[in-house]
Design a protein around this motif. Sequence first.
Motif, PDB file in Angstrom:
ATOM      1  N   THR A   1      27.102  34.896  55.718  1.00 40.21           N
ATOM      2  CA  THR A   1      27.230  36.075  56.576  1.00 40.21           C
ATOM      3  C   THR A   1      27.696  37.276  55.764  1.00 40.21           C
ATOM      4  O   THR A   1      27.195  38.394  55.940  1.00 40.21           O
ATOM      5  CB  THR A   1      28.244  35.796  57.708  1.00 40.21           C
ATOM      6  N   LEU A   2      28.637  37.035  54.849  1.00 37.23           N
ATOM      7  CA  LEU A   2      29.142  38.124  54.018  1.00 37.23           C
ATOM      8  C   LEU A   2      28.056  38.661  53.091  1.00 37.23           C
ATOM      9  O   LEU A   2      27.897  39.881  52.962  1.00 37.23           O
ATOM     10  CB  LEU A   2      30.338  37.640  53.191  1.00 37.23           C
ATOM     11  N   THR A   3      27.309  37.784  52.445  1.00 41.03           N
ATOM     12  CA  THR A   3      26.292  38.261  51.504  1.00 41.03           C
ATOM     13  C   THR A   3      25.213  39.072  52.218  1.00 41.03           C
ATOM     14  O   THR A   3      24.691  40.045  51.659  1.00 41.03           O
ATOM     15  CB  THR A   3      25.647  37.083  50.746  1.00 41.03           C
ATOM     16  N   GLN A   4      24.898  38.703  53.455  1.00 42.81           N
ATOM     17  CA  GLN A   4      23.931  39.488  54.231  1.00 42.81           C
ATOM     18  C   GLN A   4      24.501  40.861  54.570  1.00 42.81           C
ATOM     19  O   GLN A   4      23.794  41.880  54.495  1.00 42.81           O
ATOM     20  CB  GLN A   4      23.560  38.736  55.512  1.00 42.81           C
ATOM     21  N   ALA A   5      25.796  40.882  54.928  1.00 43.76           N
ATOM     22  CA  ALA A   5      26.436  42.167  55.239  1.00 43.76           C
ATOM     23  C   ALA A   5      26.482  43.050  53.999  1.00 43.76           C
ATOM     24  O   ALA A   5      26.225  44.266  54.076  1.00 43.76           O
ATOM     25  CB  ALA A   5      27.848  41.922  55.775  1.00 43.76           C
ATOM     26  N   TRP A   6      26.799  42.463  52.858  1.00 48.26           N
ATOM     27  CA  TRP A   6      26.806  43.235  51.609  1.00 48.26           C
ATOM     28  C   TRP A   6      25.427  43.796  51.296  1.00 48.26           C
ATOM     29  O   TRP A   6      25.290  44.949  50.893  1.00 48.26           O
ATOM     30  CB  TRP A   6      27.301  42.348  50.459  1.00 48.26           C
ATOM     31  N   SER A   7      24.409  42.979  51.477  1.00 54.34           N
ATOM     32  CA  SER A   7      23.051  43.431  51.175  1.00 54.34           C
ATOM     33  C   SER A   7      22.681  44.656  52.007  1.00 54.34           C
ATOM     34  O   SER A   7      22.032  45.587  51.510  1.00 54.34           O
ATOM     35  CB  SER A   7      22.060  42.292  51.443  1.00 54.34           C
ATOM     36  N   SER A   8      23.126  44.682  53.261  1.00 49.23           N
ATOM     37  CA  SER A   8      22.833  45.835  54.119  1.00 49.23           C
ATOM     38  C   SER A   8      23.566  47.093  53.670  1.00 49.23           C
ATOM     39  O   SER A   8      23.178  48.206  54.023  1.00 49.23           O
ATOM     40  CB  SER A   8      23.203  45.509  55.577  1.00 49.23           C
ATOM     41  N   HIS A   9      24.630  46.906  52.872  1.00 51.64           N
ATOM     42  CA  HIS A   9      25.380  48.037  52.312  1.00 51.64           C
ATOM     43  C   HIS A   9      24.994  48.302  50.852  1.00 51.64           C
ATOM     44  O   HIS A   9      25.732  48.970  50.125  1.00 51.64           O
ATOM     45  CB  HIS A   9      26.884  47.772  52.392  1.00 51.64           C
ATOM     46  N   ASN A  10      23.849  47.764  50.439  1.00 52.67           N
ATOM     47  CA  ASN A  10      23.356  47.959  49.064  1.00 52.67           C
ATOM     48  C   ASN A  10      24.264  47.319  48.018  1.00 52.67           C
ATOM     49  O   ASN A  10      24.344  47.779  46.878  1.00 52.67           O
ATOM     50  CB  ASN A  10      23.172  49.450  48.753  1.00 52.67           C
ATOM     51  N   VAL A  11      24.957  46.255  48.422  1.00 46.79           N
ATOM     52  CA  VAL A  11      25.828  45.514  47.496  1.00 46.79           C
ATOM     53  C   VAL A  11      25.153  44.172  47.185  1.00 46.79           C
ATOM     54  O   VAL A  11      24.763  43.444  48.096  1.00 46.79           O
ATOM     55  CB  VAL A  11      27.219  45.274  48.117  1.00 46.79           C
ATOM     56  N   LEU A  12      25.041  43.874  45.902  1.00 41.99           N
ATOM     57  CA  LEU A  12      24.396  42.639  45.467  1.00 41.99           C
ATOM     58  C   LEU A  12      25.448  41.551  45.280  1.00 41.99           C
ATOM     59  O   LEU A  12      26.312  41.654  44.402  1.00 41.99           O
ATOM     60  CB  LEU A  12      23.646  42.875  44.152  1.00 41.99           C
ATOM     61  N   ALA A  13      25.392  40.516  46.099  1.00 44.50           N
ATOM     62  CA  ALA A  13      26.301  39.374  45.947  1.00 44.50           C
ATOM     63  C   ALA A  13      25.852  38.540  44.751  1.00 44.50           C
ATOM     64  O   ALA A  13      24.694  38.145  44.662  1.00 44.50           O
ATOM     65  CB  ALA A  13      26.306  38.524  47.212  1.00 44.50           C
ATOM     66  N   LEU A  14      26.766  38.304  43.822  1.00 49.76           N
ATOM     67  CA  LEU A  14      26.444  37.539  42.625  1.00 49.76           C
ATOM     68  C   LEU A  14      26.489  36.042  42.926  1.00 49.76           C
ATOM     69  O   LEU A  14      26.962  35.614  43.980  1.00 49.76           O
ATOM     70  CB  LEU A  14      27.417  37.898  41.504  1.00 49.76           C
ATOM     71  N   LEU A  15      26.007  35.258  41.979  1.00 49.73           N
ATOM     72  CA  LEU A  15      25.993  33.806  42.146  1.00 49.73           C
ATOM     73  C   LEU A  15      27.282  33.158  41.661  1.00 49.73           C
ATOM     74  O   LEU A  15      27.396  31.934  41.657  1.00 49.73           O
ATOM     75  CB  LEU A  15      24.806  33.211  41.380  1.00 49.73           C
ATOM     76  N   VAL A  16      28.246  33.962  41.273  1.00 45.42           N
ATOM     77  CA  VAL A  16      29.502  33.470  40.715  1.00 45.42           C
ATOM     78  C   VAL A  16      30.336  32.744  41.765  1.00 45.42           C
ATOM     79  O   VAL A  16      30.474  33.205  42.900  1.00 45.42           O
ATOM     80  CB  VAL A  16      30.328  34.639  40.138  1.00 45.42           C
ATOM     81  N   LYS A  17      30.896  31.614  41.357  1.00 46.96           N
ATOM     82  CA  LYS A  17      31.853  30.865  42.177  1.00 46.96           C
ATOM     83  C   LYS A  17      33.054  30.521  41.316  1.00 46.96           C
ATOM     84  O   LYS A  17      32.991  30.578  40.085  1.00 46.96           O
ATOM     85  CB  LYS A  17      31.226  29.563  42.697  1.00 46.96           C
ATOM     86  N   GLU A  18      34.163  30.144  41.969  1.00 44.62           N
ATOM     87  CA  GLU A  18      35.296  29.662  41.193  1.00 44.62           C
ATOM     88  C   GLU A  18      34.974  28.283  40.634  1.00 44.62           C
ATOM     89  O   GLU A  18      34.442  27.421  41.330  1.00 44.62           O
ATOM     90  CB  GLU A  18      36.566  29.564  42.027  1.00 44.62           C
ATOM     91  N   ASP A  19      35.288  28.093  39.367  1.00 38.03           N
ATOM     92  CA  ASP A  19      35.236  26.776  38.729  1.00 38.03           C
ATOM     93  C   ASP A  19      36.500  26.688  37.890  1.00 38.03           C
ATOM     94  O   ASP A  19      36.640  27.412  36.904  1.00 38.03           O
ATOM     95  CB  ASP A  19      33.991  26.652  37.844  1.00 38.03           C
ATOM     96  N   PRO A  20      37.460  25.847  38.280  1.00 38.94           N
ATOM     97  CA  PRO A  20      38.776  25.868  37.639  1.00 38.94           C
ATOM     98  C   PRO A  20      38.810  25.362  36.203  1.00 38.94           C
ATOM     99  O   PRO A  20      39.851  25.415  35.555  1.00 38.94           O
ATOM    100  CB  PRO A  20      39.628  24.979  38.548  1.00 38.94           C
ATOM    101  N   HIS A  21      37.685  24.894  35.665  1.00 36.75           N
ATOM    102  CA  HIS A  21      37.682  24.302  34.331  1.00 36.75           C
ATOM    103  C   HIS A  21      37.556  25.363  33.239  1.00 36.75           C
ATOM    104  O   HIS A  21      36.821  26.340  33.379  1.00 36.75           O
ATOM    105  CB  HIS A  21      36.535  23.294  34.208  1.00 36.75           C
TER     106      HIS A  21
END
Length: 489
Positions: free
Chosen positions: A445-465
């Motif tokens: 839902t957030l990435t769709q909202a960002w896209s409508s505001h011309n914000v590109l959601a990256l593929l980055v996630k937390e990885d604790p290693h």
Amino acid sequence: MAVVASAPGKVLMTGGYLILERPNTGLVLSTNARFYAIVKPINEEVKAESWAWVMEKLTPFFFLLKKNFSDSRNPFVEHAIQYAIAAAHLASDKDKEALHKLFLQGLDITILGSNDFYSYRNQIESLGLPLTPESLSTLAPFASITFNAAESNGANCKPEVAKTGLGSSAAMTTAVVAALLHYLGVVDLSDPCKEGKFGCSDLDVIHMISQTSHCLAQGKVGSGFDVSCAVYGSQRYVRFSPEVLSFAQVAVKGLPLHEVIGGILKGKWDHERTEFSLPPLMNLFLGEPGSGGSSTPSMVGAVKKWQMSDPEKARENWQKLSDANLELETKLNILSKLAKDHWDVYLGVIKSCSVLTSDKWVLHATEPINEAIITELLGAREAMVRIRILMRQMGEAASVPIEPESQTQLLDSTMNAEGVLLAGVPGAGGFDAIFAITLGDSGSTLTQAWSSHNVLALLVKEDPHGVCLESGDPRTTGITSGVSSVHLE
């Protein structure tokens, strides 16, 4: 036999600017965006007639290495190679023959950076694709990078690559140092926590040499949180005293590098790190607003200038900011404990809140444990709001855009979205990617909202290693774009 090591990029969630001074803390998250270094021999055979040259000339051998870098020199790569080799020279006093053989074979070093370290908005827009993570995922791994043409005006000005602020230089330096140290037999990345040849863990050796290489390549001693994150992974960090590297800054101009490294490895490294990661069912998201990156050194310089010009107000702001950072850390730690002690209730609360805006979360505080979880969730949001206010005030006082107006509007709308716990500008702030922490499955839902505001959601996630030994070359067959190669022979 090729050695492949990788090190992660970072997101500094709290501690921007404060982390430059002890004993202030910062919460830094490592990510699944990684730099890879592949080290292998150039020649499989060693010619016997070369031995006379080795024994006569190769002391200390790293001064005589021929560096064949590509078009532009990269000081981070050069320092990483020099100091890793210096450590190998120091560690091989009893077995120099094996090391000499490795160097007679030459070193082939290939460096790969995950796409998420760089901006691909231009490519996506030129292809007519929507600004979504799905569009990013269609790009080839380690895709070629478009230079920022706006930065390439002038005959002597090199074009700059648009970055996302994940700490590419620290991750790259650490990956190169780790791969070389493992290849040269200085550390064992398959068991890096054990005590190694220098009387401390191999991870600590990688950390000290990576910090040294990175700081000297930068020309200054920074806080080091990005390198520490690249080595150890997600953590709560307090910086080392800058004096631990002052020896290297002076000695490197006159002493052999292996003696400089010897002093560094014996130095009093007083940094502090504590394991930290997001509570369960919470997810890190990064959004690239497309307004260009920011120069962290110039922003830090402006803040320091303000500190000197108005020390009383600066101290007051920093103390309040430190308190708010600690409050957020405390809330997140309590949530982790509540998840551990009351998993079923915690799971239910997070699932319920993930589809609601924060003002409706309290509706689910129907039982004592539910109420306790929701109280901590709301407390974490309140702490983040205070952090953002204090960061904006510092930026206004120092006349730097720590949280520019465009970012403020974007962050406010992000924090008002369903299932969003936190949102902010990481690290030094500015126009780099923003971060958000979401609950459960609310990320789409957030990435769709960002896209409508011309914000590109990256593929980055937390990885604790942190840094690790990889099983093989991360590229798929035939992919060579985005690769930087170094040959030492």
